[in-house]
Structure formats: structure tokens, C-alpha cells
Motif scaffolding. Structure first.
Motif, short mmCIF file in Angstrom:
data_model
loop_
_atom_site.label_atom_id
_atom_site.label_comp_id
_atom_site.label_asym_id
_atom_site.label_seq_id
_atom_site.Cartn_x
_atom_site.Cartn_y
_atom_site.Cartn_z
N ASN A 60 0.91 -1.20 0.08
CA ASN A 60 -0.14 -0.12 -0.06
C ASN A 60 0.90 1.25 -0.10
OD1 ASN A 60 -2.12 -1.91 1.71
ND2 ASN A 60 -2.91 -0.82 -0.02
N GLY A 61 2.02 1.43 -0.75
CA GLY A 61 2.97 2.29 -0.69
C GLY A 61 3.53 2.74 0.31
N ALA A 62 3.80 2.02 1.41
CA ALA A 62 4.27 2.37 2.77
C ALA A 62 5.73 2.24 2.38
CB ALA A 62 3.79 1.44 3.70
N TRP A 63 6.57 1.83 1.61
CA TRP A 63 7.98 1.91 1.70
C TRP A 63 8.66 3.14 0.85
CZ3 TRP A 63 7.53 -4.02 0.37
CH2 TRP A 63 7.37 -4.73 1.39
N ASN A 64 9.80 3.29 1.30
CA ASN A 64 10.43 4.22 0.43
C ASN A 64 11.32 3.29 -0.51
OD1 ASN A 64 13.10 3.45 1.53
ND2 ASN A 64 12.83 5.29 2.92
N VAL A 65 12.31 3.65 -1.74
CA VAL A 65 12.78 2.96 -2.48
C VAL A 65 13.83 1.86 -1.72
CG1 VAL A 65 14.07 2.91 -4.56
CG2 VAL A 65 12.35 4.59 -4.20
N ASP A 66 14.46 2.53 -0.95
CA ASP A 66 15.53 1.67 -0.22
C ASP A 66 14.76 0.61 0.56
OD1 ASP A 66 17.61 3.07 -1.39
OD2 ASP A 66 17.90 4.47 0.38
N GLU A 67 13.78 0.82 1.22
CA GLU A 67 12.89 0.01 2.11
C GLU A 67 12.47 -1.28 1.37
OE1 GLU A 67 11.41 3.08 5.79
OE2 GLU A 67 10.53 3.04 4.10
N ALA A 68 11.92 -0.66 0.33
CA ALA A 68 11.29 -1.54 -0.69
C ALA A 68 12.17 -2.64 -1.32
CB ALA A 68 10.26 -0.86 -1.78
N GLU A 69 13.42 -2.05 -1.63
CA GLU A 69 14.52 -3.10 -2.21
C GLU A 69 14.80 -3.88 -1.07
OE1 GLU A 69 18.67 -2.69 -4.55
OE2 GLU A 69 18.02 -0.90 -3.52
N HIS A 70 15.10 -3.56 -0.10
CA HIS A 70 15.60 -4.42 1.29
C HIS A 70 14.44 -5.46 1.56
CE1 HIS A 70 16.95 -5.50 4.93
NE2 HIS A 70 15.91 -5.43 5.60
N ALA A 71 13.24 -5.18 1.42
CA ALA A 71 12.11 -6.00 2.03
C ALA A 71 12.02 -6.92 0.82
CB ALA A 71 11.08 -5.17 2.01
N MET A 72 12.12 -6.66 -0.44
CA MET A 72 11.95 -7.68 -1.60
C MET A 72 13.05 -8.45 -1.85
SD MET A 72 10.24 -5.06 -4.29
CE MET A 72 10.30 -6.37 -5.40
N HIS A 73 14.39 -8.07 -1.29
CA HIS A 73 15.36 -9.10 -1.15
C HIS A 73 15.12 -10.14 -0.02
CE1 HIS A 73 18.70 -7.99 -3.75
NE2 HIS A 73 18.43 -6.99 -3.50
N ALA A 74 14.44 -9.50 1.13
CA ALA A 74 14.07 -10.38 2.18
C ALA A 74 13.14 -11.45 1.89
CB ALA A 74 13.69 -9.85 3.40
N LEU A 75 12.26 -11.16 0.95
CA LEU A 75 11.03 -11.98 0.62
C LEU A 75 11.12 -12.62 -0.43
CD1 LEU A 75 8.12 -9.25 1.56
CD2 LEU A 75 8.84 -11.48 2.96
N ALA A 76 12.31 -12.54 -1.37
CA ALA A 76 12.33 -13.31 -2.67
C ALA A 76 12.43 -14.47 -2.63
CB ALA A 76 13.73 -12.73 -3.27
N GLU A 77 13.10 -15.22 -1.60
CA GLU A 77 13.11 -16.55 -1.53
C GLU A 77 11.70 -17.34 -1.47
OE1 GLU A 77 13.53 -18.29 2.67
OE2 GLU A 77 14.27 -16.27 3.12
N PHE A 78 10.57 -16.47 -1.33
CA PHE A 78 9.35 -17.13 -1.11
C PHE A 78 8.50 -17.21 -2.78
CE2 PHE A 78 10.06 -15.32 2.96
CZ PHE A 78 10.23 -16.58 3.61
N ASP A 79 9.30 -16.51 -3.78
CA ASP A 79 8.85 -16.91 -4.82
C ASP A 79 7.67 -15.90 -5.38
OD1 ASP A 79 8.49 -17.57 -7.73
OD2 ASP A 79 7.79 -19.60 -7.35
N LEU A 80 7.76 -14.92 -5.21
CA LEU A 80 6.67 -13.73 -5.09
C LEU A 80 6.11 -13.90 -6.77
CD1 LEU A 80 7.75 -10.88 -2.87
CD2 LEU A 80 6.60 -12.72 -2.39
N GLU A 81 4.78 -13.79 -6.69
CA GLU A 81 4.26 -13.50 -8.17
C GLU A 81 4.45 -12.17 -8.63
OE1 GLU A 81 0.28 -14.67 -10.33
OE2 GLU A 81 -0.21 -13.83 -8.09
N TYR A 82 4.37 -11.22 -7.77
CA TYR A 82 4.32 -9.92 -7.75
C TYR A 82 4.40 -9.02 -6.59
CZ TYR A 82 -0.85 -9.11 -8.16
OH TYR A 82 -2.00 -9.12 -8.00
N ALA A 83 5.07 -7.64 -6.71
CA ALA A 83 4.83 -6.74 -5.29
C ALA A 83 3.90 -5.78 -5.69
CB ALA A 83 6.34 -6.19 -4.98
#
Length: 335
Positions: free
Chosen positions: A145-168
Motif C-alpha cells: 500500500n505504498g508504505a515503503w521508500n525505494v531503499d526500504e522496498a528494495e531491502h524488503a523484496m530481497h528479504a522476501l524473494a526466497e518465497f517466489d513472489l508472483e508480484y509486489a
């Protein structure tokens, strides 16, 4: 009686208006009870339910959608049923299995992340619990819901990538941030979906023009109705997934009609959210069966309308809001 713009008179809307308050199983978008106005037009029952924090100018578009759904014939359906996803609020990991159990047969889950007061570690635990429950074949998407800035989003997506995300979905708030993030994480193979950058934007096509998203999340009420949403998708030229605005079953039927009318529909849609209510206005409620919803209008049950009627002061608040938004809509269309 209708006015020259083809809208029903305000009295015609208010005459059948019913204001309801539906409790949620879990706090969602900061609310425990979802309120909505339902009214009946010549095409059937329709819904007006912008979130309470939205101003009249934005909410008037929701009223335009409600009027269009209740008074105007709709585009032809291209499919009879719509596959839908489960929606997992920002609950503790231990609560995930109980949430998923409410979504019969859903093969996809959208998980809320970036909840105020929580950490990325909480998101990781929640997403891991969903992946464990759904197995390797389940599809998982996240919504910030737009809550991250770019750096936060990049960090979070790295942390969640192992779960094979369909999209963010809407990891950052602005189109510019989405475009920057999409450049940074493209090598990870996680598509970026735009929601608020479409439905809350003065120019809903800007996100596509900027190359800031791989797909659009579209919602019937916030975009002015089924036909307006179809036009946006066609102009954007991107794949689309249809989602709800936490509507009652009456409003969900509008979203289902939008999904049914899209030329292409490659994603399960976020229209199973009636499963997040402990009560609804229809019997049966429009909840997933074997992971899908039928296409068709929903008529509320009079007994349920009475049982879940909002308090007199809330009814008055909503009817005053309808009136203000009707005036705003009339002024907009007269320009």
C-alpha cells in the motif's frame, strides 16, 4: 426520474438507500467494521462505499460507479467464473492458517506487508507461513500500500524473494519511486504492480507511461465503474488484475463484472474479500467456492439489511455524504 446527464435524481437514490455496518474477522485497513450504502436502480442493487477518510471529490467517483452499475447496462461478460485470491491481513504468522481456511480452494494469496508498527521480520514470518500453508505450487503476492521508500522496498523484496513472489503491489507511493524500484529489482524477476498509482491518480495512465509497473491493479468503484476501468486498462496496455475495495457482496459483483469483461485475465483476482467479514448482506455471501466466484448481480437479503443496519447517526452521516458527492459529481459533469 433522471436529469439531463442521465443520472437518477438524488431523491431516487436516497429513497432506497440502506446503510449497513459489517464486522470484520480481523482488523483490516485500520477498521474493524466496514460501512457501506446500498441502493437499488433499474439494473439492480448497487453500492457506494468510499473509505471514510476519502474527501468528497475522490468519493464522487465512487458514486459515479455506483450509479453506473445500478442504472446503466454493462459490458458483456467474456467468462462465467472468476478465479480469486485469498487475502491475508497483517496478522501474526500463527494466525495465517485460520485466515486461509476462510478462502475455499484459492490457489493464490495476497499478503499485506509494511503494516505501521511492524518490521520486515514480521512480514517475512507471515509470508513464510503462507508459503508453508499453500505449498510450492501456491502463488504469493505482497501488497505494501505504498508504505515503503525505494531503499526500504528494495531491502524488503530481497528479504522476501526466497518465497517466489508472483508480484509486489504498490511497494512505494509515487510513480517516480516505482520506476526507480523497478529498475533496481528487475534482475530479481519480481514484477511491480500499481494500485494506488492508478486509482488515486489524477492521470491513471501515468504509471504505464513512465514504465513504472508491469501490471495494473484495478478496482471498479474507485475508477468510476466497469466501463471507465476497462478504458483505463485498454489505454495503459498492461496486464490487469481486478481487486476489491473491501466491498460488500453487492459491490463485489461489480468487480466480478469488470473481471469478466476484460479481454485478457491472466491473474487470479482480489475479489474474495467477503471472506474477511463475519456477516454480509447477501445469503449466500459472494465468497469463494473452489477458488472462484460466479459472474452475476447480487441482491441483498432484506433480513440481513435489517440485521446489519448502521446506527441512526452513521446512517445520517452516510446519506449526507451521498448528497455532497452527488453535488460534486453534478458540478464536475457540468464543467
Amino acid at each position: 426520474m433522471s436529469n439531463d446527464a442521465g443520472r437518477p435524481a438524488l431523491d431516487e437514490i436516497l429513497d432506497t438507500a440502506r446503510v449497513v455496518a459489517l464486522p470484520l474477522t480481523t482488523r483490516f485497513r485500520g477498521v474493524d467494521v466496514r460501512e457501506a450504502v446500498l441502493f437499488e436502480g433499474p439494473q439492480g442493487w448497487t453500492e457506494f462505499s468510499p473509505f471514510v477518510e476519502y474527501d468528497d471529490a475522490e468519493s464522487a467517483t465512487w458514486l459515479a460507479a455506483a450509479i453506473d452499475w445500478g442504472w446503466m447496462p454493462q459490458p458483456a461478460a467474456r467468462r462465467d467464473v472468476i478465479a480469486v485470491n485469498a487475502t491475508v491481513p497483517a496478522v501474526a504468522a500463527a494466525e495465517v492458517a485460520a485466515v486461509l481456511a476462510r478462502f475455499d480452494g484459492c490457489r493464490t494469496a495476497k499478503i499485506k506487508v509494511a503494516e505501521p508498527g511492524q518490521r520486515v521480520a514480521d512480514d517475512v514470518d507471515r509470508v513464510r507461513a503462507v508459503r508453508r500453508a499453500m505449498g510450492p505450487e501456491g502463488r504469493i503476492r505482497i501488497d505494501a500500500n505504498g508504505a515503503w521508500n525505494v531503499d526500504e522496498a528494495e531491502h524488503a523484496m530481497h528479504a522476501l524473494a526466497e518465497f517466489d513472489l508472483e508480484y509486489a503491489e504498490q511497494p512505494c507511493a509515487s510513480v517516480e519511486e516505482l520506476a526507480e524500484l523497478r529498475r533496481r529489482v528487475k534482475y530479481m524477476g519480481i514484477p511491480i504492480a500499481a494500485d494506488e498509482s492508478v486509482r488515486k491518480a489524477a492521470d491513471p495512465i501515468a504509471v504505464a507511461r513512465a514504465g513504472a509497473a508491469d501490471l495494473l491493479v484495478v478496482k471498479a468503484q474507485p475508477l468510476g465503474g466497469v466501463r471507465c476501468a476497462l478504458d483505463i486498462v485498454a489505454e495503459a496496455g498492461l496486464p490487469a488484475v481486478v481487486s476489491s475495495a473491501l466491498d460488500t457482496s453487492v459491490g463485489l459483483a461489480m468487480g466480478v463484472a469488470l473481471a469478466a469483461a476484460l479481454p485478457d485475465l491472466d491473474y487470479d483476482c482480489g475479489l474474495g474479500t467477503a471472506s474477511l467479514f463475519t456477516a454480509d448482506v447477501a445469503n449466500p455471501a459472494l465468497t469463494p467456492r473452489s477458488g472462484a466466484l460466479p459472474v452475476g448481480r447480487v441482491t441483498p437479503d432484506p433480513t440481513l439489511l435489517d440485521a446489519h443496519a448502521a446506527s441512526p447517526d452513521r446512517r445520517a452521516w452516510w446519506l449526507q455524504r451521498v448528497t455532497r458527492c452527488y453535488v460534486a459529481l453534478s458540478a464536475r459533469e457540468s464543467r
